[in-house]
Scaffold this motif. Structure first.
Motif, PDB file in Angstrom:
ATOM      1  N   UNK A 241       0.721  -1.299  -0.178  1.00 54.02           N
ATOM      2  CA  UNK A 241       0.161  -0.019  -0.187  1.00 54.02           C
ATOM      3  C   UNK A 241       0.678   1.166  -0.320  1.00 54.02           C
ATOM      4  N   UNK A 242       2.723   0.797  -0.215  1.00 56.52           N
ATOM      5  CA  UNK A 242       3.088   1.997  -0.220  1.00 56.52           C
ATOM      6  C   UNK A 242       3.811   2.434  -1.336  1.00 56.52           C
ATOM      7  N   UNK A 243       3.357   1.359  -1.960  1.00 55.91           N
ATOM      8  CA  UNK A 243       4.166   1.718  -3.324  1.00 55.91           C
ATOM      9  C   UNK A 243       3.593   2.320  -3.945  1.00 55.91           C
ATOM     10  N   UNK A 244       4.116   3.601  -5.555  1.00 55.14           N
ATOM     11  CA  UNK A 244       3.194   4.157  -6.099  1.00 55.14           C
ATOM     12  C   UNK A 244       2.382   3.060  -7.221  1.00 55.14           C
ATOM     13  N   UNK A 245       2.906   1.490  -7.239  1.00 59.92           N
ATOM     14  CA  UNK A 245       2.179   1.222  -7.972  1.00 59.92           C
ATOM     15  C   UNK A 245       0.183   1.353  -7.862  1.00 59.92           C
ATOM     16  N   UNK A 246       0.389   0.606  -6.272  1.00 54.92           N
ATOM     17  CA  UNK A 246      -1.260   0.993  -6.502  1.00 54.92           C
ATOM     18  C   UNK A 246      -1.892   2.142  -6.281  1.00 54.92           C
ATOM     19  N   UNK A 247      -1.249   2.702  -6.820  1.00 55.64           N
ATOM     20  CA  UNK A 247      -1.420   4.727  -7.070  1.00 55.64           C
ATOM     21  C   UNK A 247      -3.023   3.946  -8.782  1.00 55.64           C
ATOM     22  N   UNK A 248      -1.945   3.548  -9.111  1.00 55.73           N
ATOM     23  CA  UNK A 248      -2.545   3.340 -10.891  1.00 55.73           C
ATOM     24  C   UNK A 248      -3.807   2.699 -10.725  1.00 55.73           C
ATOM     25  N   UNK A 249      -4.329   1.787 -10.077  1.00 54.17           N
ATOM     26  CA  UNK A 249      -5.897   1.269  -9.807  1.00 54.17           C
ATOM     27  C   UNK A 249      -6.597   3.433  -9.808  1.00 54.17           C
ATOM     28  N   UNK A 250      -6.291   3.879  -9.330  1.00 49.56           N
ATOM     29  CA  UNK A 250      -7.174   4.890  -9.336  1.00 49.56           C
ATOM     30  C   UNK A 250      -7.506   5.204 -11.117  1.00 49.56           C
ATOM     31  N   UNK A 251      -8.729   6.320 -11.164  1.00 50.50           N
ATOM     32  CA  UNK A 251      -8.958   6.696 -12.293  1.00 50.50           C
ATOM     33  C   UNK A 251      -9.483   6.229 -13.359  1.00 50.50           C
ATOM     34  N   UNK A 252      -8.984   4.647 -13.311  1.00 55.66           N
ATOM     35  CA  UNK A 252      -9.469   3.583 -14.316  1.00 55.66           C
ATOM     36  C   UNK A 252     -11.226   3.815 -14.884  1.00 55.66           C
ATOM     37  N   UNK A 253     -11.092   3.295 -15.844  1.00 53.42           N
ATOM     38  CA  UNK A 253     -12.134   3.436 -16.863  1.00 53.42           C
ATOM     39  C   UNK A 253     -12.645   1.920 -16.999  1.00 53.42           C
ATOM     40  N   UNK A 254     -13.550   1.506 -15.992  1.00 52.45           N
ATOM     41  CA  UNK A 254     -13.708  -0.499 -15.827  1.00 52.45           C
ATOM     42  C   UNK A 254     -14.999  -0.462 -16.666  1.00 52.45           C
ATOM     43  N   UNK A 255     -14.882  -2.208 -17.341  1.00 54.96           N
ATOM     44  CA  UNK A 255     -16.170  -2.586 -17.648  1.00 54.96           C
ATOM     45  C   UNK A 255     -17.409  -2.446 -17.056  1.00 54.96           C
ATOM     46  N   UNK A 256     -18.736  -2.388 -16.760  1.00 52.48           N
ATOM     47  CA  UNK A 256     -19.832  -2.687 -15.614  1.00 52.48           C
ATOM     48  C   UNK A 256     -20.508  -3.309 -16.817  1.00 52.48           C
TER      49      UNK A 256
END
Length: 386
Positions: A242-257
């Protein structure tokens, strides 16, 4: 460019489909007519887990995201060199199950998994971070590994027969009951329209040595060991993750509903190709209004359901399979008051990962291991070990 193979997916957004591009060098790439940030984020997360050490090493693919489209490394199915490779595959897919649990990945049917030797590869990740539905199971209400689509689950076709299209256990005998209209012997006196069953004939998701694919039921210990190892790896490293920058890449994604199952749209589209509906526009229009029936089960006006139906109808009129991205609803405050559709506007970002990592525990691990074994054993009618 050497060659292009098109129509490798359902039609979306004006007839756009996935394509396989072979370069003159012989190297293959996959083109997708949508942004690939979900895939990019997932494989970056996998690389992070690999670098942290202890869990099963999972393979990543190279991804180039171009905002409204993207390119992926081609995942080519090929056999393992020995039975040890098959064991390694099932250990890794057990680890992949644990990753799917914390990232709330769904819709991992057999077409979304490729067995690249001893490595399972997910090739479609637009349903990541989808934790709106949390089932009950023995031990309490929590996250369940059974929702990801990898584990076997019997479904019922329209004629009553059962089938399993899971990423782990589907085989060539599975028939989802979707009929495809096709013209046989075109431009001859014998030309006629017929129904062709859409079978799960491709088994590129199953590891093999030689020609015959292996059965997951023969490698349950490897699957459980892989899941346990990755689960403990995630649990012991969750603070670092959770301290890694990698996890922030999961924000603001356009995902399929996923509003309805793709098979629902496909069955309706194929039915509309019947001459009766091609010749009579009124009959075709009435048939399309079937989509409104599940939306109208209440006497209270539901503006959100009307908007949803209108968007589905517009896509179907273009001969598309309706595809809805999470960002398309962000400006519409319509779904919060409708309990049946509240999942459409649910937030899907790095907070989902944080919540699921916090949920990990030794007690939950034992529950999930039991669910995995029961799902596989029951699929093949085998007794569950004590």
């Amino acid at each position: 460019i050497g060659s292009i193979r098109q129509d490798l997916s359902d039609r979306h957004c004006g007839g756009k489909t996935v394509a396989e591009v072979e370069l003159s060098t012989g190297k293959k790439l996959i083109y997708k007519p949508r942004g690939l940030k979900p895939e990019l984020s997932f494989f970056q997360f996998v690389s992070l887990l690999n670098n942290l050490g202890d869990g099963p090493q999972l393979r990543s693919l190279s991804v180039l995201d171009c905002s409204d489209h993207g390119w992926m490394e081609f995942a080519e199915a090929h056999p393992c060199k020995s039975i040890d490779g098959v064991r390694a595959y099932y250990s890794r897919i057990g680890g992949l199950l644990a990753v799917c649990q914390v990232l709330a990945i769904t819709d991992l049917h057999f077409e979304n998994i490729v067995a690249c030797g001893d490595s399972p590869i997910i090739v479609d990740l637009e349903t990541i971070l989808d934790d709106h539905s949390v089932p009950d199971y023995p031990g309490g209400r929590s996250w369940s590994i059974t929702t990801c689509g990898l584990l076997p689950r019997w479904q019922v076709a329209s004629d009553g027969h059962h089938f399993d299209l899971s990423g782990l256990c589907a085989d060539s005998t599975q028939d989802a009951g979707i009929r495809r209209l096709a013209w046989l012997y075109p431009n001859t006196d014998q030309m006629h329209l017929t129904d062709i069953s859409r079978l799960a004939t491709s088994e590129q998701h199953r590891p093999r040595v030689g020609v015959k694919p292996s059965a997951a039921s023969e490698f349950v210990p490897e699957i459980l060991d892989g899941f346990r190892s990755m689960y403990l790896h995630l649990m012991s490293n969750r603070a670092r993750i959770l301290t890694e920058e990698t996890t922030s890449h999961f924000d603001n994604l356009d995902l399929r509903v996923l509003i309805r199952g793709t098979s629902t749209y496909c069955q309706l589209q194929l039915r509309l190709l019947h001459p009766e509906f091609l010749a009579d526009g009124i009959a075709r229009s009435l048939e399309l209004e079937w989509l409104a029936r599940p939306m109208s089960g209440t006497s209270v006006p539901q503006p959100a359901r009307k908007v949803l139906y209108q968007k589905e109808l517009a896509a179907m009129e273009r001969l598309d399979v309706p595809r809805f991205g999470s960002s398309s609803w962000s400006s519409l405050d319509l779904f919060a008051s409708d309990a049946g559709l509240s999942f459409i506007s649910a937030r899907r970002d790095s907070k989902v990962l944080a919540r699921r990592l916090a949920q990990l525990s030794y007690d939950d691990l034992e529950v999930q291991l039991g669910l995995i074994e029961v799902a596989i054993r029951e699929r093949f009618d085998e007794p569950v070990t004590a």
